[in-house]
Design an enzyme around this catalytic site. Structure first.
Site, PDB file in Angstrom:
ATOM      1  N   ASN A  11      -7.030   1.771   3.203  1.00 47.47           N
ATOM      2  CA  ASN A  11      -6.666   3.093   2.709  1.00 47.47           C
ATOM      3  C   ASN A  11      -7.374   3.293   1.373  1.00 47.47           C
ATOM      4  O   ASN A  11      -6.969   2.717   0.368  1.00 47.47           O
ATOM      5  CB  ASN A  11      -5.142   3.168   2.563  1.00 47.47           C
ATOM      6  CG  ASN A  11      -4.683   4.482   1.978  1.00 47.47           C
ATOM      7  OD1 ASN A  11      -5.476   5.404   1.781  1.00 47.47           O
ATOM      8  ND2 ASN A  11      -3.393   4.566   1.689  1.00 47.47           N
ATOM      9  N   LYS A  13      -7.488   5.855  -0.402  1.00 46.67           N
ATOM     10  CA  LYS A  13      -6.758   6.780  -1.287  1.00 46.67           C
ATOM     11  C   LYS A  13      -7.731   7.783  -1.917  1.00 46.67           C
ATOM     12  O   LYS A  13      -8.726   8.135  -1.297  1.00 46.67           O
ATOM     13  CB  LYS A  13      -5.924   5.996  -2.319  1.00 46.67           C
ATOM     14  CG  LYS A  13      -5.022   4.965  -1.631  1.00 46.67           C
ATOM     15  CD  LYS A  13      -3.972   4.360  -2.535  1.00 46.67           C
ATOM     16  CE  LYS A  13      -3.142   3.363  -1.724  1.00 46.67           C
ATOM     17  NZ  LYS A  13      -2.035   2.789  -2.493  1.00 46.67           N
ATOM     18  N   HIS A  95       3.056   7.872   3.875  1.00 49.08           N
ATOM     19  CA  HIS A  95       2.703   6.939   2.797  1.00 49.08           C
ATOM     20  C   HIS A  95       3.606   7.188   1.581  1.00 49.08           C
ATOM     21  O   HIS A  95       3.960   8.325   1.293  1.00 49.08           O
ATOM     22  CB  HIS A  95       1.231   7.094   2.407  1.00 49.08           C
ATOM     23  CG  HIS A  95       0.777   5.978   1.528  1.00 49.08           C
ATOM     24  ND1 HIS A  95       1.040   5.964   0.168  1.00 49.08           N
ATOM     25  CD2 HIS A  95       0.145   4.819   1.806  1.00 49.08           C
ATOM     26  CE1 HIS A  95       0.574   4.836  -0.332  1.00 49.08           C
ATOM     27  NE2 HIS A  95       0.030   4.118   0.629  1.00 49.08           N
ATOM     28  N   GLU A  97       3.084   7.282  -1.480  1.00 45.28           N
ATOM     29  CA  GLU A  97       2.574   8.207  -2.504  1.00 45.28           C
ATOM     30  C   GLU A  97       2.833   9.650  -2.096  1.00 45.28           C
ATOM     31  O   GLU A  97       3.071  10.512  -2.938  1.00 45.28           O
ATOM     32  CB  GLU A  97       1.091   7.921  -2.764  1.00 45.28           C
ATOM     33  CG  GLU A  97       0.946   6.634  -3.580  1.00 45.28           C
ATOM     34  CD  GLU A  97      -0.239   5.770  -3.222  1.00 45.28           C
ATOM     35  OE1 GLU A  97      -1.205   6.270  -2.617  1.00 45.28           O
ATOM     36  OE2 GLU A  97      -0.189   4.563  -3.549  1.00 45.28           O
ATOM     37  N   GLU A 165       5.411  -0.960   3.719  1.00 45.72           N
ATOM     38  CA  GLU A 165       4.806  -1.033   2.390  1.00 45.72           C
ATOM     39  C   GLU A 165       5.902  -0.887   1.332  1.00 45.72           C
ATOM     40  O   GLU A 165       6.284   0.239   0.989  1.00 45.72           O
ATOM     41  CB  GLU A 165       3.782   0.099   2.211  1.00 45.72           C
ATOM     42  CG  GLU A 165       2.626   0.057   3.198  1.00 45.72           C
ATOM     43  CD  GLU A 165       1.385   0.735   2.633  1.00 45.72           C
ATOM     44  OE1 GLU A 165       0.313   0.124   2.725  1.00 45.72           O
ATOM     45  OE2 GLU A 165       1.473   1.835   2.069  1.00 45.72           O
ATOM     46  N   GLY A 171      -0.133  -1.348  -5.360  1.00 44.21           N
ATOM     47  CA  GLY A 171      -0.964  -1.130  -6.540  1.00 44.21           C
ATOM     48  C   GLY A 171      -0.474  -1.854  -7.774  1.00 44.21           C
ATOM     49  O   GLY A 171      -0.933  -1.575  -8.886  1.00 44.21           O
ATOM     50  N   SER A 211      -0.516  -4.676  -2.338  1.00 43.44           N
ATOM     51  CA  SER A 211      -1.238  -5.717  -3.082  1.00 43.44           C
ATOM     52  C   SER A 211      -1.791  -6.845  -2.201  1.00 43.44           C
ATOM     53  O   SER A 211      -1.874  -7.999  -2.636  1.00 43.44           O
ATOM     54  CB  SER A 211      -0.381  -6.278  -4.221  1.00 43.44           C
ATOM     55  OG  SER A 211      -0.086  -5.251  -5.165  1.00 43.44           O
TER      56      SER A 211
HETATM   57  O1  G3P Z   1      -1.713   2.062   1.937  1.00 40.71           O
HETATM   58  C1  G3P Z   1      -2.091   0.902   1.266  1.00 40.71           C
HETATM   59  C2  G3P Z   1      -1.319   0.686   0.052  1.00 40.71           C
HETATM   60  O2  G3P Z   1      -0.440   1.626  -0.357  1.00 40.71           O
HETATM   61  C3  G3P Z   1      -1.366  -0.591  -0.646  1.00 40.71           C
HETATM   62  O3  G3P Z   1      -2.136  -0.393  -1.780  1.00 40.71           O
HETATM   63  O4  G3P Z   1      -3.604  -1.088  -3.597  1.00 40.71           O
HETATM   64  O5  G3P Z   1      -1.406  -2.230  -3.233  1.00 40.71           O
HETATM   65  O6  G3P Z   1      -3.250  -2.588  -1.625  1.00 40.71           O
HETATM   66  P1  G3P Z   1      -2.619  -1.657  -2.626  1.00 40.71           P
END
Ligand code: G3P
Length: 249
Positions: A11, A13, A95, A97, A165, A171, A211
């Site tokens: 993703n 983003k 998602h 976000e 997630e 993140g 993460s």
């Molecule tokens: O959709 C993937 C996500 O929200 C995870 O993000 O940067 O933590 O891998 P990240």
């Protein structure tokens, strides 16, 4: 990993420029990817055409969101029809976000999923609890409620991948431990068994996001109910994303 073919989504983003994406595509095109893995990337809408025209067909393309019904007078939205026109096979819906930054609600997300499926797109259906919900012991309840919104809206689970997630892991560099992720994946599968069907529970892929990186994916992938990953930050680096894809066990 256990149910079905391992599935790894990247993703991207709201990241990238024409130049950085050209470099990422070239790294992905030259990467060696395990054959037995579904690999999907979700670029920002404005770069989908660029990605489709230069990325290897080995990797499928997903939208990061889609409009809830047929396109038309909906300023700023992107329709399922348009995603299909550009060659997308998937869309990410729900998602965190979009839930927590933009304010999308369960019912709206469910409707989006139903519409995308009816038009033939696969849906990466995201669920997950916030830190305060985990600390209050509500992780399962939050996930069940979000799952129920999908289940109430969709006629079939054939083309759905569930992405767990946890919001606190997205993140933040704070990845869920393999045990923490596995525990929720088992609960999600149990919910599907009880509320949808045994067949859907055993066939639906449940992937983990939050993460994930080239250093932790192999440990996570060993868990029986982790059927792949949805990767954010680390999917912007081609070689690292390939490492994650290849962590299938
Ligand atoms: O959709 C993937 C996500 O929200 C995870 O993000 O940067 O933590 O891998 P990240």
């Amino acid at each position: 990993a256990g149910s079905g073919k391992f599935f790894v989504g990247g993703n991207w983003k709201c990241n990238g420029t024409k130049d950085s994406i050209a470099k990422l595509i070239s790294d992905l095109n030259s990467a060696t990817l395990e054959a037995d893995v579904d690999v999907v990337v979700a670029p920002p809408f404005v770069y989908i055409d660029q990605v489709k025209s230069s990325l290897t067909d080995r990797i499928e393309i997903s939208g990061q969101n889609s409009w809830v019904g047929k396109g038309g007078a909906f300023t700023g939205e992107i329709s399922v029809e348009q995603l299909k026109d550009l060659g997308c096979k998937w869309v990410i819906l729900g998602h965190s976000e979009r839930r927590h930054v933009i304010g999308e609600k369960d019912e709206f997300i469910g409707k989006k999923a139903a519409y995308a499926l009816s038009e033939g797109l696969g849906v990466i259906a995201c669920i997950g609890e916030k830190l305060e919900e985990r600390e209050a012991g509500k992780t399962f309840d939050v996930c069940y409620e979000q799952l129920k919104a999908f289940a109430d809206a969709v006629p079939s689970w054939d083309n759905i991948v569930v992405a767990y997630e946890p919001v606190w892991a997205i993140g933040t560099g704070k990845v869920a431990s393999p045990q923490q992720a596995q525990e929720v994946h088992v609960a999600v599968r149990g919910w599907l068994k009880k509320n949808v069907s045994e067949e859907v529970a055993s066939k639906t892929r449940i992937i983990y996001g939050g993460s994930v990186n080239g250093g932790n994916s192999a440990e996570l992938a060993k868990e029986e109910d982790i059927d792949g990953f949805l990767v954010g930050g680390a999917s912007l680096k081609g070689p690292e994303f390939a490492t994650i894809v290849n962590s299938v066990t």
